[in-house]
Write a protein that holds these residues in place. Structure first.
Motif, PDB file in Angstrom:
ATOM      1  N   VAL A 142       0.927  -1.138   0.080  1.00 17.51           N
ATOM      2  CA  VAL A 142       0.070   0.145  -0.114  1.00 17.51           C
ATOM      3  C   VAL A 142       0.850   1.351  -0.047  1.00 17.51           C
ATOM      4  O   VAL A 142       0.227   2.324  -0.181  1.00 17.51           O
ATOM      5  N   ASN A 143       2.276   1.137   0.168  1.00 18.24           N
ATOM      6  CA  ASN A 143       2.924   2.163   0.252  1.00 18.24           C
ATOM      7  C   ASN A 143       3.490   2.305  -1.201  1.00 18.24           C
ATOM      8  O   ASN A 143       4.330   3.410  -1.526  1.00 18.24           O
ATOM      9  N   ASP A 144       3.111   1.593  -2.278  1.00 18.57           N
ATOM     10  CA  ASP A 144       3.590   1.705  -3.653  1.00 18.57           C
ATOM     11  C   ASP A 144       2.619   2.472  -4.360  1.00 18.57           C
ATOM     12  O   ASP A 144       1.586   1.834  -4.686  1.00 18.57           O
ATOM     13  N   PRO A 145       2.842   3.581  -4.812  1.00 22.44           N
ATOM     14  CA  PRO A 145       1.628   4.213  -5.368  1.00 22.44           C
ATOM     15  C   PRO A 145       1.081   3.731  -6.684  1.00 22.44           C
ATOM     16  O   PRO A 145      -0.093   3.721  -6.958  1.00 22.44           O
ATOM     17  N   ALA A 146       2.227   3.104  -7.431  1.00 21.62           N
ATOM     18  CA  ALA A 146       1.808   2.526  -8.889  1.00 21.62           C
ATOM     19  C   ALA A 146       0.862   1.306  -8.576  1.00 21.62           C
ATOM     20  O   ALA A 146      -0.138   0.871  -9.218  1.00 21.62           O
ATOM     21  N   ALA A 147       1.109   0.468  -7.447  1.00 19.20           N
ATOM     22  CA  ALA A 147       0.501  -0.709  -7.111  1.00 19.20           C
ATOM     23  C   ALA A 147      -1.171  -0.213  -6.699  1.00 19.20           C
ATOM     24  O   ALA A 147      -2.051  -0.898  -7.042  1.00 19.20           O
ATOM     25  N   VAL A 148      -1.188   0.748  -5.840  1.00 23.52           N
ATOM     26  CA  VAL A 148      -2.784   1.012  -5.190  1.00 23.52           C
ATOM     27  C   VAL A 148      -3.190   1.772  -6.625  1.00 23.52           C
ATOM     28  O   VAL A 148      -4.413   1.486  -6.628  1.00 23.52           O
ATOM     29  N   SER A 149      -2.690   2.727  -7.390  1.00 28.03           N
ATOM     30  CA  SER A 149      -3.209   3.125  -8.732  1.00 28.03           C
ATOM     31  C   SER A 149      -3.829   2.211  -9.588  1.00 28.03           C
ATOM     32  O   SER A 149      -4.940   2.314 -10.103  1.00 28.03           O
ATOM     33  N   GLU A 150      -3.005   0.962  -9.717  1.00 29.21           N
ATOM     34  CA  GLU A 150      -3.453  -0.184 -10.537  1.00 29.21           C
ATOM     35  C   GLU A 150      -4.795  -0.745 -10.111  1.00 29.21           C
ATOM     36  O   GLU A 150      -5.723  -0.937 -10.849  1.00 29.21           O
ATOM     37  N   ILE A 151      -4.917  -0.794  -8.740  1.00 30.68           N
ATOM     38  CA  ILE A 151      -6.150  -1.524  -8.127  1.00 30.68           C
ATOM     39  C   ILE A 151      -7.185  -0.620  -8.329  1.00 30.68           C
ATOM     40  O   ILE A 151      -8.311  -1.081  -8.566  1.00 30.68           O
TER      41      ILE A 151
END
Length: 151
Positions: free
Chosen positions: A91-100
């Motif tokens: 959840v600290n990875d903006p790209a991963a959160v944005s993808e979800i």
């Protein structure tokens, strides 16, 4: 008057029904709209399909509690399958959160604005997120944020 909308809950609010099952369906739609703010039509379609599947079983004189236990077993099976395909994200990875987030809202009308809406949703969520002393994060949008639909 005439009501023109694609909001399932708004449509169902305009219908006057007396049948107990129909009243429950409308209540289901209202609860979905109140809790989530979206998905009212999907919930009604799913519940209607579940009733449609139950009807022939009732005609075969299966007891309703047996049918419900079958639905509960199906729920357990579905949850087990979902757990097996779930994966953790950072959840600290903006790209991963944005993808979800994009995966959740790109099917909606806001996909035409690209990452703007998903970035706004992430920023709004972070704004109202409270980290408890235990480390658990709590997001109470009903208390801290007003979500409005854009017409």
């Amino acid at each position: 008057g005439i009501v023109m909308t694609n909001d399932g809950n708004a449509i169902l609010r305009e219908i006057d029904v007396t049948h107990p099952a129909a009243k429950n369906m409308i209540e289901l739609s209202r609860a979905q709209d109140e809790e989530v703010g979206d998905g009212t039509t999907s919930v009604i379609i799913l519940a209607g399909e579940m009733l449609g599947v139950a009807e022939p079983l009732l005609e075969k004189k299966l007891h309703p509690t047996l049918i419900v236990s079958g639905y509960m077993q199906a729920l357990d099976d579905a949850l087990k399958e979902l757990r097996s395909i779930a994966y953790e994200i950072d959840v600290n990875d903006p790209a991963a959160v944005s993808e979800i987030v994009r995966g959740a809202i790109d099917t909606k009308f806001c996909s035409r604005w690209g990452p703007l809406i998903s970035d706004m949703a992430i920023k709004a969520t972070k704004t109202v997120c409270i980290t408890q002393p235990s480390g658990r994060k709590e997001i109470d949008i009903k208390r801290y944020a007003k979500v409005e639909k854009i017409s």
